[in-house]
Design a protein around this motif. Structure first.
Motif, PDB file in Angstrom:
ATOM      1  N   PHE A   1       0.840  -1.191   0.000  1.00 37.45           N
ATOM      2  CA  PHE A   1       0.000   0.000   0.000  1.00 37.45           C
ATOM      3  C   PHE A   1       0.881   1.249   0.000  1.00 37.45           C
ATOM      4  O   PHE A   1       1.579   1.498  -0.949  1.00 37.45           O
ATOM      5  N   THR A   2       0.879   2.041   1.066  1.00 38.86           N
ATOM      6  CA  THR A   2       1.709   3.253   1.108  1.00 38.86           C
ATOM      7  C   THR A   2       2.936   3.073   1.984  1.00 38.86           C
ATOM      8  O   THR A   2       3.642   4.035   2.263  1.00 38.86           O
ATOM      9  N   ILE A   3       3.202   1.864   2.421  1.00 44.25           N
ATOM     10  CA  ILE A   3       4.338   1.591   3.310  1.00 44.25           C
ATOM     11  C   ILE A   3       5.435   0.901   2.511  1.00 44.25           C
ATOM     12  O   ILE A   3       5.187  -0.077   1.809  1.00 44.25           O
ATOM     13  N   GLN A   4       6.647   1.421   2.626  1.00 42.90           N
ATOM     14  CA  GLN A   4       7.793   0.800   1.977  1.00 42.90           C
ATOM     15  C   GLN A   4       8.578   0.032   3.041  1.00 42.90           C
ATOM     16  O   GLN A   4       8.965   0.587   4.062  1.00 42.90           O
ATOM     17  N   ILE A   5       8.799  -1.249   2.775  1.00 38.88           N
ATOM     18  CA  ILE A   5       9.521  -2.123   3.696  1.00 38.88           C
ATOM     19  C   ILE A   5      10.890  -2.391   3.086  1.00 38.88           C
ATOM     20  O   ILE A   5      10.992  -2.921   1.993  1.00 38.88           O
TER      21      ILE A   5
ATOM     22  N   ASN B   1       6.234   7.912  -0.057  1.00 29.57           N
ATOM     23  CA  ASN B   1       6.664   9.186  -0.623  1.00 29.57           C
ATOM     24  C   ASN B   1       7.051  10.183   0.461  1.00 29.57           C
ATOM     25  O   ASN B   1       6.846  11.375   0.308  1.00 29.57           O
ATOM     26  N   ALA B   2       7.610   9.708   1.552  1.00 28.64           N
ATOM     27  CA  ALA B   2       7.961  10.609   2.648  1.00 28.64           C
ATOM     28  C   ALA B   2       9.158  11.480   2.288  1.00 28.64           C
ATOM     29  O   ALA B   2       9.221  12.641   2.663  1.00 28.64           O
ATOM     30  N   PHE B   3      10.133  10.949   1.604  1.00 30.74           N
ATOM     31  CA  PHE B   3      11.335  11.681   1.246  1.00 30.74           C
ATOM     32  C   PHE B   3      11.553  11.583  -0.248  1.00 30.74           C
ATOM     33  O   PHE B   3      10.956  10.775  -0.935  1.00 30.74           O
ATOM     34  N   SER B   4      12.456  12.413  -0.747  1.00 33.37           N
ATOM     35  CA  SER B   4      12.784  12.337  -2.164  1.00 33.37           C
ATOM     36  C   SER B   4      13.632  11.104  -2.454  1.00 33.37           C
ATOM     37  O   SER B   4      13.657  10.610  -3.563  1.00 33.37           O
TER      38      SER B   4
END
Length: 170
Positions: free
Chosen positions: A114-118, A139-142
């Motif tokens: 979903f919106t979580i990157q592991i 999409n928290a950081f570039s």
């Protein structure tokens, strides 16, 4: 674009770059607690709509134990991560720090849910292969944690190559 320049300048000047946020573990514990409460409520509704007998009760208890063990395993294998110079600083949920070189990282693998990157980080410390998990928003950081770590390793190798002694002349 400006954030990329700031992060790259921090890496080049060998300052501390936090990959995870300051309140990383409180957020992770809160999310896992909410998910566990959702599982408990799903089990209670399952028991409410079905007859309570040995089979339905054992399914509910087994479900709770399974998800409880999964959440516990995730919390023990998760570390907050920072980079400072050529070192990787990992701090686990029991607040035990682990400091290792960036060059000890063997493999970095990312996947998204979903919106979580592991991000799975495999490294070698004291002759022992270890792994840790890093959870971030997509999409928290570039930079994603995988790209940031790979860029830090690349810069570390370049800086190490530039410090080789030249020929000694009198």
């Amino acid at each position: 674009m400006n954030q990329k320049r700031i992060i790259l300048s921090l890496l080049l000047s060998r300052k501390r770059v936090d990959i995870t946020t300051k309140n990383y573990f409180t957020f992770l514990r809160g999310i896992s607690f909410l998910l566990f409460l959702m599982i408990v409520s799903a089990n209670l509704t399952y028991l409410y709509y079905n007859q309570i007998n040995f089979t339905t009760l054992s399914i509910s208890v087994g479900n709770l134990i399974l998800f409880g063990l999964i959440f516990r395993k995730i919390l023990t294998n998760t570390s907050s991560t920072s980079i400072k110079g050529d070192t990787l600083i990992l701090n686990n949920s029991q607040n035990k720090p682990c400091v290792t070189s960036l060059r000890s990282i063997k493999r970095i693998k990312s996947s998204s849910l979903f919106t979580i990157q592991i991000t799975h980080l495999y490294y070698n410390l004291d002759g022992k292969d270890r792994k840790t998990l890093i959870f971030t928003r997509k999409n928290a950081f570039s930079f994603s944690p995988e790209n940031l770590l790979k860029k830090a390793i690349e810069l570390s190798k370049k800086q190490k190559a530039n410090h080789k002694p030249g020929p000694v002349t009198v």
